[in-house]
Scaffold this motif. Structure first.
Motif, PDB file in Angstrom:
ATOM      1  N   ASP A  40       0.884  -1.305  -0.044  1.00 19.86           N
ATOM      2  CA  ASP A  40      -0.008  -0.118   0.089  1.00 19.86           C
ATOM      3  C   ASP A  40       0.782   1.428   0.111  1.00 19.86           C
ATOM      4  N   PRO A  41       0.798   2.104  -0.989  1.00 19.96           N
ATOM      5  CA  PRO A  41       1.579   3.421  -1.144  1.00 19.96           C
ATOM      6  C   PRO A  41       1.177   4.131   0.103  1.00 19.96           C
ATOM      7  N   ARG A  42      -0.035   3.940   0.833  1.00 17.79           N
ATOM      8  CA  ARG A  42      -0.194   4.811   1.724  1.00 17.79           C
ATOM      9  C   ARG A  42       0.585   4.590   3.217  1.00 17.79           C
ATOM     10  N   SER A  43       1.193   3.392   3.146  1.00 17.20           N
ATOM     11  CA  SER A  43       2.089   2.814   4.182  1.00 17.20           C
ATOM     12  C   SER A  43       3.394   3.782   4.334  1.00 17.20           C
ATOM     13  N   GLY A  44       4.312   3.406   5.130  1.00 14.74           N
ATOM     14  CA  GLY A  44       5.645   4.060   5.168  1.00 14.74           C
ATOM     15  C   GLY A  44       6.513   3.472   4.078  1.00 14.74           C
ATOM     16  N   GLY A  45       6.217   2.416   3.354  1.00 15.73           N
ATOM     17  CA  GLY A  45       7.047   1.709   2.436  1.00 15.73           C
ATOM     18  C   GLY A  45       8.318   1.408   3.047  1.00 15.73           C
ATOM     19  N   GLU A  53       1.769   5.940   8.090  1.00 14.42           N
ATOM     20  CA  GLU A  53       3.202   6.186   7.611  1.00 14.42           C
ATOM     21  C   GLU A  53       4.078   5.492   8.296  1.00 14.42           C
ATOM     22  N   ARG A  54       3.943   5.048   9.388  1.00 20.05           N
ATOM     23  CA  ARG A  54       5.084   4.266  10.191  1.00 20.05           C
ATOM     24  C   ARG A  54       5.036   2.939   9.958  1.00 20.05           C
ATOM     25  N   CYS A  55       3.958   2.167   9.518  1.00 19.31           N
ATOM     26  CA  CYS A  55       3.919   0.955   9.523  1.00 19.31           C
ATOM     27  C   CYS A  55       3.620   0.132   8.030  1.00 19.31           C
ATOM     28  N   LEU A  56       3.726  -0.861   7.947  1.00 18.80           N
ATOM     29  CA  LEU A  56       3.682  -1.603   6.443  1.00 18.80           C
ATOM     30  C   LEU A  56       2.940  -3.023   6.947  1.00 18.80           C
ATOM     31  N   LEU A  77      14.840  -4.928   2.897  1.00 22.14           N
ATOM     32  CA  LEU A  77      14.219  -3.868   2.148  1.00 22.14           C
ATOM     33  C   LEU A  77      13.746  -2.749   2.959  1.00 22.14           C
ATOM     34  N   LEU A  78      13.881  -3.036   4.390  1.00 22.19           N
ATOM     35  CA  LEU A  78      13.267  -2.265   5.125  1.00 22.19           C
ATOM     36  C   LEU A  78      14.187  -1.569   6.425  1.00 22.19           C
ATOM     37  N   PRO A  79      15.037  -0.845   5.984  1.00 25.63           N
ATOM     38  CA  PRO A  79      16.251  -0.361   6.750  1.00 25.63           C
ATOM     39  C   PRO A  79      15.845   0.482   8.070  1.00 25.63           C
ATOM     40  N   ALA A  80      14.621   0.783   7.986  1.00 24.43           N
ATOM     41  CA  ALA A  80      14.172   1.942   9.316  1.00 24.43           C
ATOM     42  C   ALA A  80      13.394   0.680  10.367  1.00 24.43           C
ATOM     43  N   LEU A  81      13.273  -0.521   9.801  1.00 21.55           N
ATOM     44  CA  LEU A  81      12.395  -1.418  10.590  1.00 21.55           C
ATOM     45  C   LEU A  81      12.988  -1.443  12.039  1.00 21.55           C
ATOM     46  N   ARG A  82      12.034  -1.602  13.036  1.00 21.08           N
ATOM     47  CA  ARG A  82      12.236  -1.687  14.128  1.00 21.08           C
ATOM     48  C   ARG A  82      11.680  -2.881  15.066  1.00 21.08           C
ATOM     49  N   LEU A 118       8.134   0.148  21.709  1.00 22.51           N
ATOM     50  CA  LEU A 118       9.313  -0.626  21.284  1.00 22.51           C
ATOM     51  C   LEU A 118       9.952   0.611  20.402  1.00 22.51           C
ATOM     52  N   VAL A 119       9.242   0.933  19.294  1.00 21.75           N
ATOM     53  CA  VAL A 119       9.690   1.838  18.180  1.00 21.75           C
ATOM     54  C   VAL A 119      10.273   2.876  18.968  1.00 21.75           C
ATOM     55  N   LYS A 120       9.531   3.575  19.944  1.00 21.03           N
ATOM     56  CA  LYS A 120       9.838   4.746  20.698  1.00 21.03           C
ATOM     57  C   LYS A 120      11.084   4.670  21.400  1.00 21.03           C
ATOM     58  N   ASN A 121      11.514   3.612  22.110  1.00 25.13           N
ATOM     59  CA  ASN A 121      12.241   3.234  23.050  1.00 25.13           C
ATOM     60  C   ASN A 121      13.611   2.723  22.312  1.00 25.13           C
ATOM     61  N   THR A 122      13.655   2.581  20.990  1.00 27.10           N
ATOM     62  CA  THR A 122      14.846   2.202  20.292  1.00 27.10           C
ATOM     63  C   THR A 122      15.482   3.188  19.585  1.00 27.10           C
TER      64      THR A 122
END
Length: 205
Positions: free
Chosen positions: A50-55, A101-104, A139-144, A201-205
């Motif tokens: 979904d292009p509405r996601s963070g990709g 925008e933060r999730c996929l 493909l998801l370098p920002a994944l936490r 978890l995302v907030k604290n990493t």
């Protein structure tokens, strides 16, 4: 809040027109490769992201079981699909404070098992999809954090985790299908708690 928006043809066409935007184009190409995977030896009906996601910028990956029947109609793995499972997930994300925008959203078995109805993937099918999941993670370098939504995704992760280059936090979440929510009144509460845990978890990493 609006849900099931991909039932609208204009919305669906507008979403499809965004598939080559920079944040989603690498995932669009990945889905196309899966459709014609020589390793799998056949053409597979794989939805688009979904292009509405963070990709590729997504911090949270929501990994469900396999594409449902409505995915065959829209062609997207999305909380905006016109079915009650997607609607439940969309509402839970909103309540948990997770922006789209933060999730996929994706599936442990990414190809359609049946366009006519829900088909639960077998252990062999889940295991066969492991290379696809591993490639997606690259493909998801920002994944936490990965949210494993439902028993099949949770069980299938045991094939994925040994091949990871390093630790990746996971959170188990009940599947948001209306049938499961109806049989277990506490499931929506546990699902919301799991998504809040993922956000923290995302907030604290």
């Amino acid at each position: 809040m609006q849900t099931r928006t991909l039932a609208d043809p204009e919305t669906l066409a507008a979403r499809r027109a965004r598939l080559q935007e920079p944040h989603i184009a690498p995932l669009t190409a990945f889905a196309e490769r899966l459709r014609h995977s020589e390793a799998l030896g056949a053409y597979f009906d794989v939805p688009d992201f979904d292009p509405r996601s963070g990709g590729v910028h997504s911090e949270i990956l929501l990994l469900l079981e396999s594409p449902g029947p409505k995915v065959a109609q829209t062609g997207f793995a999305s909380p905006d699909n016109p079915d009650r499972t997607a609607e439940n997930l969309s509402c839970l994300l909103k309540l948990a404070g997770i922006s789209r925008e933060r999730c996929l959203l994706w599936n442990i078995v990414p190809w359609q098992l049946s366009a006519a109805g829900v088909v639960t993937p077998t252990a062999a099918q889940v295991r066969a999809a492991t290379p696809a999941t591993l490639e997606l993670l690259t493909l998801l370098p920002a994944l936490r954090v990965v949210v494993l939504v439902g028993a099949k995704a949770q069980g299938g992760w045991r094939f994925v985790s040994p091949a990871l280059p390093g630790p990746l936090p996971t959170v188990n979440c009940p599947h948001p299908s209306p049938r499961y929510f109806a049989t277990d009144p506490q499931a929506p509460v546990r699902a919301l708690s799991a998504l809040v845990e993922a956000r923290l978890l995302v907030k604290n990493t």
